[in-house]
Design a protein around this motif. Sequence first.
Motif, mmCIF file in Angstrom:
data_model
loop_
_atom_site.group_PDB
_atom_site.id
_atom_site.type_symbol
_atom_site.label_atom_id
_atom_site.label_comp_id
_atom_site.label_asym_id
_atom_site.label_seq_id
_atom_site.Cartn_x
_atom_site.Cartn_y
_atom_site.Cartn_z
ATOM 1 N N THR A 30 0.830 -1.212 0.000
ATOM 2 C CA THR A 30 0.000 0.000 0.000
ATOM 3 C C THR A 30 0.856 1.249 0.000
ATOM 4 O OG1 THR A 30 -1.734 -1.176 1.223
ATOM 5 C CG2 THR A 30 -1.813 1.230 1.234
ATOM 6 N N LEU A 31 1.919 1.245 0.822
ATOM 7 C CA LEU A 31 2.800 2.407 0.884
ATOM 8 C C LEU A 31 3.510 2.643 -0.443
ATOM 9 C CD1 LEU A 31 4.351 1.911 4.447
ATOM 10 C CD2 LEU A 31 2.572 3.528 3.760
ATOM 11 N N MET A 34 0.946 4.136 -2.820
ATOM 12 C CA MET A 34 0.701 5.534 -2.457
ATOM 13 C C MET A 34 1.894 6.407 -2.826
ATOM 14 S SD MET A 34 -1.235 5.339 1.220
ATOM 15 C CE MET A 34 -1.224 7.130 1.324
ATOM 16 N N ALA A 38 0.728 9.189 -5.239
ATOM 17 C CA ALA A 38 0.648 10.499 -4.588
ATOM 18 C C ALA A 38 2.018 11.130 -4.351
ATOM 19 C CB ALA A 38 -0.088 10.370 -3.252
#
Length: 305
Positions: A30-31, A34, A38
């Motif tokens: 997930t990191l 992201m 982002a």
Amino acid sequence: MASPATSLKGGTSALSRVRTRAAWLFLTPTLLVMGLVAGWPLGRTFWFSFTDANLTDLAASRFVGLDSLRQVLEDPDWWTTVWTTFRFAGVSVLLETVLGMVIALSLNAKFRGRGVLRAAMLVPWAIPTVVSARMWEWMFNDIYGVINAMLLSVGAISESLAWTAEPGLAFGAVVAVDVWKTTPFMTLLILAALQMLPGEVYEAARIDGASPIRVFFQVTLPMLKGPLMVAVIFRILDALRVFDIFFVLTGGGTETMPMAGYARQRMFEYQEIGVGSAAASLLFALIAVFTALYMVVGRVKLEGE
């Protein structure tokens, strides 16, 4: 020989380390996603804010230090958008919080058809923001809009008003649309918090003969401070980065432009990627500082009680 307490402590510590490693293992994908989705655009924006990048030729951009940032801070239009954004955030979030509290308290009571009303309440929030803004733009139209027709029919105004063209009226129109759309979000969060409050406290208040108003201010509101603070900070963060409602309703005029609109204008209309990125970076910094201050103040208040 290790004592049972030592063995238990060591086992707990080992188990804690295993759980921590497992948590990081599950969080890593997930990191990474992201970071790509982002983090990379955000990093590029920060980098462009230190350059004189132009949309026509990004490859020819040069490092200029804080020059782009200085141009933004010296531009009176930027400070106009800052004032517009913070004023919009303050007025809209205040109205949404008050209305959300009133509606949530009403929907928390037991009456026939409560489920249908709860579902209907979410309709404005479910409609996409651009669709909502376009719908209200038609309603606010000074020629065929239903808002002017209703006000004229009851004698509230003597002539049709250009709700989205005049800066003074346009700001109120934008706030009204945002309140209509986002109040259900505040209502939903407050209603969820109300559902979690213990009924024994209210039973004790009724036995003591407390009035409903006293119960609200001395029982309900204190217990809602934590969830209410979370709801308010979510809405303030969303309101500070507003763009779409202003752009659809007002067309991006300087006097009714938020900070995000200023960044977009400098990037794509003026093609000044460096200056626009500096404005976007300032917006990010203002939101980060405001969030940190709000959380610190809120934590101090909650701990002090």
